[in-house]
Scaffold this motif. Sequence first.
Motif, PDB file in Angstrom:
ATOM      1  N   LEU A  10       0.772  -1.366  -0.044  1.00 21.65           N
ATOM      2  CA  LEU A  10       0.038   0.024  -0.003  1.00 21.65           C
ATOM      3  C   LEU A  10       0.847   1.281  -0.083  1.00 21.65           C
ATOM      4  CD1 LEU A  10      -2.870   1.091   0.049  1.00 21.65           C
ATOM      5  CD2 LEU A  10      -2.721   0.953   2.691  1.00 21.65           C
ATOM      6  N   GLY A  11       2.052   1.472   0.850  1.00 17.77           N
ATOM      7  CA  GLY A  11       2.911   2.378   0.719  1.00 17.77           C
ATOM      8  C   GLY A  11       3.410   2.655  -0.537  1.00 17.77           C
ATOM      9  N   MET A  12       3.798   1.315  -1.209  1.00 20.29           N
ATOM     10  CA  MET A  12       4.390   1.743  -2.481  1.00 20.29           C
ATOM     11  C   MET A  12       3.337   2.418  -3.675  1.00 20.29           C
ATOM     12  SD  MET A  12       6.173  -1.899  -2.740  1.00 20.29           S
ATOM     13  CE  MET A  12       6.541  -2.131  -4.260  1.00 20.29           C
ATOM     14  N   ALA A  13       2.060   1.806  -3.358  1.00 19.24           N
ATOM     15  CA  ALA A  13       0.911   2.538  -4.487  1.00 19.24           C
ATOM     16  C   ALA A  13       0.729   3.816  -4.001  1.00 19.24           C
ATOM     17  CB  ALA A  13      -0.072   1.738  -4.059  1.00 19.24           C
ATOM     18  N   VAL A  14       0.520   4.512  -2.769  1.00 21.14           N
ATOM     19  CA  VAL A  14       0.393   5.666  -2.403  1.00 21.14           C
ATOM     20  C   VAL A  14       1.452   6.467  -2.808  1.00 21.14           C
ATOM     21  CG1 VAL A  14       0.092   7.214  -0.576  1.00 21.14           C
ATOM     22  CG2 VAL A  14      -1.259   4.997  -0.682  1.00 21.14           C
ATOM     23  N   ALA A  15       2.661   6.091  -2.734  1.00 20.18           N
ATOM     24  CA  ALA A  15       4.121   7.051  -3.291  1.00 20.18           C
ATOM     25  C   ALA A  15       3.724   7.246  -4.813  1.00 20.18           C
ATOM     26  CB  ALA A  15       5.218   6.384  -2.871  1.00 20.18           C
TER      27      ALA A  15
END
Length: 414
Positions: A390-395
């Motif tokens: 999820l962190g990768m996607a939001v970034a």
Amino acid sequence: MSAANGSRLDGLRALAGTAVRQSAVTIDQLVFSAITFAVQLVAAPVSTDAEFGVFSLVAIVQIGQWYLGRAIAAEPLLVSKAVANGDARGVRGAAATSLLLGVAIGLVCLVVGLMLDGPARTLLLIQALASPFTAVLDHGRYVSYARQRPLRALALDGAWLVLFLGAVGVTLLVGELDASSVYLVWALSAVPVAAACAWLTGGPFGFGAVRGWLRDRRSLLPGFLIDAVYLTAGTWATFGVTAWVVGLDGLGLLRKALVPVTALTVLFIGISNALLAHLAGRSAREVVRAPMLVSGLAAVVSLVFAGLTLIAPDDLITAALGTPWDGLRPIVLVLLAYAFLLATAQTALVAGKASGRAWLGPRVRTVQFVTEVALVALLGVWLGVIGVALGMAVAWLTAAALAWGGLLGQRARA
């Protein structure tokens, strides 16, 4: 009237030729991504999660090498039109620069590998062998693009895929596979293809032309290179923080979920990079329209893969990846969103490069890099592996918004 008809016919022929070449480039990028997918797919079921985590960390070296090699050689070669302009010295310098980078990375892998033990040592020594050959092979693909001969690149990549799969089959008949043997087969199968690539596209041994290549493209290289360094360092930082937050088992689980997604990412980035030759020197309208079409294609492909993920049979995928599919499925769905967002951001950055805004990439990457590392650490601690995804996607959502804002702003000013 006949002259007008002849002119119209010539225009249609030119359009058809462009469509065929662009289709061949797209298919070649698909075949190249299939090689990446096949390596990971073969290694995944014969590795534990922790072993696959180590395998993935070493494989990132190769991915980083491709990003850097394209930034200092292949991408500037396309944008500068050195091939079309008959700049033989520039073409030789670009090829030699790519090879020297491969040799340098190979030497670093050799030194570091000799300092370690276990699977990491073996994998790094294999990477040391592979780096010079994969540098020549990948650069040759872009030379074929620049010479308007994408079918040649497609034939070379197709040969590599066939050689790799054939060697895997032979190895299975005479023995057993593990992550190291899979990587060795991949490296050895690249050697004859790299030799053929050097012969067909021009020898990469014109080292005397390297200084001239770097000097003459000094206005292009910094922005391209910084962009590639961010992409490479961001990948290392993301997976390094992941290993620290969720351990090697968690990293291996994430990387197994990324097996199908990585193939899409390689495909999307390859297609966006191939746009450089098409977009260089085009109008502001065309520079925006083409990446929009690529982003639309990426959205459709990502949705199709999301549908396949939802209906894929648990037993079959569990056997293929060596990890229960019901636990991987939600992670894969989040990572598909990440792959699309990365693709649309990358196409906007490439369009910026093609229109002279090479520094758009470093600015966007700076924000993306900091955001991704922070979110991966924070959400990984809170939610585990799916939090990392999820962190990768939001970034990359943030990066896509900034990249497209910069590109559209440039068109408005133009």
